[in-house]
Design an enzyme around this catalytic site. Structure first.
Site, PDB file in Angstrom:
ATOM      1  CD  GLU A  18      -2.900  -0.618   2.477  1.00  0.00           C
ATOM      2  OE1 GLU A  18      -3.465  -1.575   2.998  1.00  0.00           O
ATOM      3  OE2 GLU A  18      -3.007   0.567   2.871  1.00  0.00           O
TER       4      GLU A  18
ATOM      5  CB  CYS B  85       2.236   7.330   3.336  1.00  0.00           C
ATOM      6  SG  CYS B  85       2.101   6.219   4.715  1.00  0.00           S
TER       7      CYS B  85
ATOM      8  CB  CYS C 201       3.146  -5.305  10.561  1.00  0.00           C
ATOM      9  SG  CYS C 201       4.279  -4.823  11.888  1.00  0.00           S
TER      10      CYS C 201
ATOM     11  CB  CYS D 142       0.102  -2.143  17.164  1.00  0.00           C
ATOM     12  SG  CYS D 142       1.898  -2.018  17.233  1.00  0.00           S
TER      13      CYS D 142
ATOM     14  CB  CYS E 188      -2.074  -1.220  13.668  1.00  0.00           C
ATOM     15  SG  CYS E 188      -1.308  -1.303  12.046  1.00  0.00           S
TER      16      CYS E 188
ATOM     17  CB  CYS F 119      -1.183   1.919   8.213  1.00  0.00           C
ATOM     18  SG  CYS F 119      -0.617   0.688   9.273  1.00  0.00           S
TER      19      CYS F 119
HETATM   20  N1  SAH Z   1       5.395   0.215  11.954  1.00  0.00           N
HETATM   21  C1  SAH Z   1       5.724   1.594  11.950  1.00  0.00           C
HETATM   22  C2  SAH Z   1       5.335   2.336  10.702  1.00  0.00           C
HETATM   23  C3  SAH Z   1       4.003   1.976  10.089  1.00  0.00           C
HETATM   24  S1  SAH Z   1       2.576   2.421  11.050  1.00  0.00           S
HETATM   25  C4  SAH Z   1       5.144   2.269  13.172  1.00  0.00           C
HETATM   26  O1  SAH Z   1       4.321   1.675  13.855  1.00  0.00           O
HETATM   27  O2  SAH Z   1       5.540   3.381  13.437  1.00  0.00           O
HETATM   28  C5  SAH Z   1       2.507   4.142  10.724  1.00  0.00           C
HETATM   29  C6  SAH Z   1       1.757   4.952  11.753  1.00  0.00           C
HETATM   30  O3  SAH Z   1       0.340   4.683  11.683  1.00  0.00           O
HETATM   31  C7  SAH Z   1       2.175   4.621  13.173  1.00  0.00           C
HETATM   32  O4  SAH Z   1       2.417   5.809  13.884  1.00  0.00           O
HETATM   33  C8  SAH Z   1       0.977   3.872  13.693  1.00  0.00           C
HETATM   34  O5  SAH Z   1       0.884   3.937  15.063  1.00  0.00           O
HETATM   35  C9  SAH Z   1      -0.162   4.563  12.987  1.00  0.00           C
HETATM   36  N2  SAH Z   1      -1.405   3.798  12.984  1.00  0.00           N
HETATM   37  C10 SAH Z   1      -1.564   2.466  12.929  1.00  0.00           C
HETATM   38  N3  SAH Z   1      -2.850   2.113  12.948  1.00  0.00           N
HETATM   39  C11 SAH Z   1      -3.557   3.261  13.016  1.00  0.00           C
HETATM   40  C12 SAH Z   1      -4.956   3.567  13.069  1.00  0.00           C
HETATM   41  N4  SAH Z   1      -5.862   2.594  13.044  1.00  0.00           N
HETATM   42  N5  SAH Z   1      -5.334   4.868  13.142  1.00  0.00           N
HETATM   43  C13 SAH Z   1      -4.404   5.848  13.158  1.00  0.00           C
HETATM   44  N6  SAH Z   1      -3.068   5.627  13.100  1.00  0.00           N
HETATM   45  C14 SAH Z   1      -2.641   4.359  13.031  1.00  0.00           C
HETATM   46 FE1  SF4 Z   2       3.190  -2.940  12.718  1.00  0.00          FE
HETATM   47 FE2  SF4 Z   2       0.951  -1.480  12.684  1.00  0.00          FE
HETATM   48 FE3  SF4 Z   2       2.323  -1.773  14.961  1.00  0.00          FE
HETATM   49 FE4  SF4 Z   2       3.335  -0.246  12.957  1.00  0.00          FE
HETATM   50  S1  SF4 Z   2       1.457   0.163  14.127  1.00  0.00           S
HETATM   51  S2  SF4 Z   2       4.417  -1.797  14.189  1.00  0.00           S
HETATM   52  S3  SF4 Z   2       2.594  -1.414  11.167  1.00  0.00           S
HETATM   53  S4  SF4 Z   2       1.306  -3.427  13.823  1.00  0.00           S
END
Ligand code: SAH
Ligand code: SF4
Length: 346
Positions: free
Chosen positions: A85, A98, A105, A109, A112, A332
């Site tokens: 993406e 982006c 991943c 988290c 996410c 994301c």
């Molecule tokens: N893995 C890395 C980069 C990809 S995620 C990281 O976690 O930083 C990129 C950003 O999107 C991160 O700051 C993450 O916390 C945020 N993110 C993930 N899921 C999200 C969501 N559902 N709503 C808003 N931001 C989100």
């Molecule tokens: Fe992975 Fe999503 Fe956590 Fe970033 S926020 S480390 S992409 S699971």
């Protein structure tokens, strides 16, 4: 596929052709990218034909536009089925791209979308670079209303944890900075806190910006949202981030996804302010984009403003990030879900 080779290895594609063809091809890939091999006007027809569909290491599966044409999102599909993406956000003086560093991943988290569907595989350096080249070609040849004709900023905030794919991301950075000529100062690597990766990145020559996705300011809450916090707790993360800051002289940013009743309390603001002040970091607040496998809701506008105000009152530099592309699932990992395919590759 040209982008899957290092620029130094493009000669293999030219075969018996004259050596200057390698330079021409490299220019078409890295200096003035084009969407279609047929647009490589100074290459012979046979060579353009031979590159043909293999120019990009992926096919465009979904292309969507939002925010009156100033947000564009692509879901690319690699031949093995891996989803990639990429989101382009246009502004009057900026075009921020982006990009993804992994298909899926493994870090899980809870809030996410990418994390909820697990890990497919690492992206290759060429697959990372090709996302940038594709957006460059798009801006040059098609363009976005009221936006520069080239990518001005790159953020590793698409799918995946870049520092869990260190060597390939490192090689992608080398190609972006040393071959494409993109300034390291226009690149931000976002990490959930892979401490060894932060330390390795600090040893690299490029002064890229580092964004720390913190989301919680004490270990108990953070571990419940970001499982890798158990392995790399906040104190270790803070120490690695500080060393990065000292070595590079680049201001750190802390990303904070605002979840209603979870991390938008004044107690969290207070603890976050201490961390941000110690790190001299800038804080970006962003409302949660709801995901299918989690009940968390975004904080209300009022709570976001109160939280921001509490940080400011404690001397923290804070910005509330606008959420682009809501109507096209631009958070994301969400477009992959919308495509109905979240299969694992291996
Ligand atoms: N893995 C890395 C980069 C990809 S995620 C990281 O976690 O930083 C990129 C950003 O999107 C991160 O700051 C993450 O916390 C945020 N993110 C993930 N899921 C999200 C969501 N559902 N709503 C808003 N931001 C989100
Ligand atoms: Fe992975 Fe999503 Fe956590 Fe970033 S926020 S480390 S992409 S699971």
């Amino acid at each position: 596929m040209p982008y899957l080779r290092a620029p130094e290895d493009l000669g293999e594609l030219i075969g018996d052709g004259p050596a200057y063809r390698v330079d021409q091809l490299r220019d078409w890939l890295y200096d003035t990218p084009v969407l279609d091999a047929q647009d490589m006007t100074n290459l012979p027809t046979e060579l353009r034909g031979a590159i043909g569909d293999r120019l990009w290491p992926f096919a465009v599966e979904i292309e969507q536009s939002a925010d009156r044409g100033t947000t564009r999102k692509w879901l690319f599909r690699a031949p093995d089925g891996a989803a990639i993406e990429t989101v382009l956000m246009g502004y009057p003086k900026r075009a921020t791209l982006c990009i993804s560093s992994q298909a899926g991943c493994a870090l899980g988290c809870t809030f996410c979308a990418t994390g909820q569907f697990g890990f497919d595989r690492h992206l290759e350096p060429g697959e990372i670079v090709a996302q940038v080249a594709y957006a460059q070609a798009f801006l040059r040849q098609i363009g976005m209303p009221g936006t520069p004709d080239h990518v001005t900023n790159i953020v590793f905030m698409g799918m995946g944890e870049p520092l869990a794919n260190f060597d390939r991301v490192r090689e992608a950075l080398r190609r972006l900075i040393e071959v494409m000529g993109i300034s390291a100062r226009s690149i931000t690597v976002s990490t959930v806190g892979m401490v060894p990766g932060i330390r390795r990145l600090a040893e690299e020559p490029w002064p890229v910006y580092l964004a720390i996705s913190l989301h919680a300011a004490d270990d108990e809450l953070r571990t419940s949202l970001v499982p890798i916090n158990k392995r790399y707790p906040i104190a270790d993360l803070e120490a690695a981030a500080w060393d990065y800051f000292e070595k590079k002289g680049r201001r750190l940013s802390i990303e904070w996804t605002m979840m209603d009743g979870v991390n938008d309390t004044l107690d969290q603001a207070d603890k976050l302010a201490s961390i941000a002040n110690r790190l001299r970091a800038h804080v970006n607040l962003i409302a949660l984009n709801p995901t299918p496998l989690s009940d968390e809701r975004p904080s209300t506008q009022l709570h976001i403003e109160e939280f921001a105000h509490a940080l400011k009152a404690r001397g923290v530099n804070v910005a509330v990030r606008e959420t682009r592309g809501r109507d096209i699932d631009a958070a994301c990992g969400q477009l992959r879900i919308a495509s109905g395919n979240s299969r694992k590759v291996s």
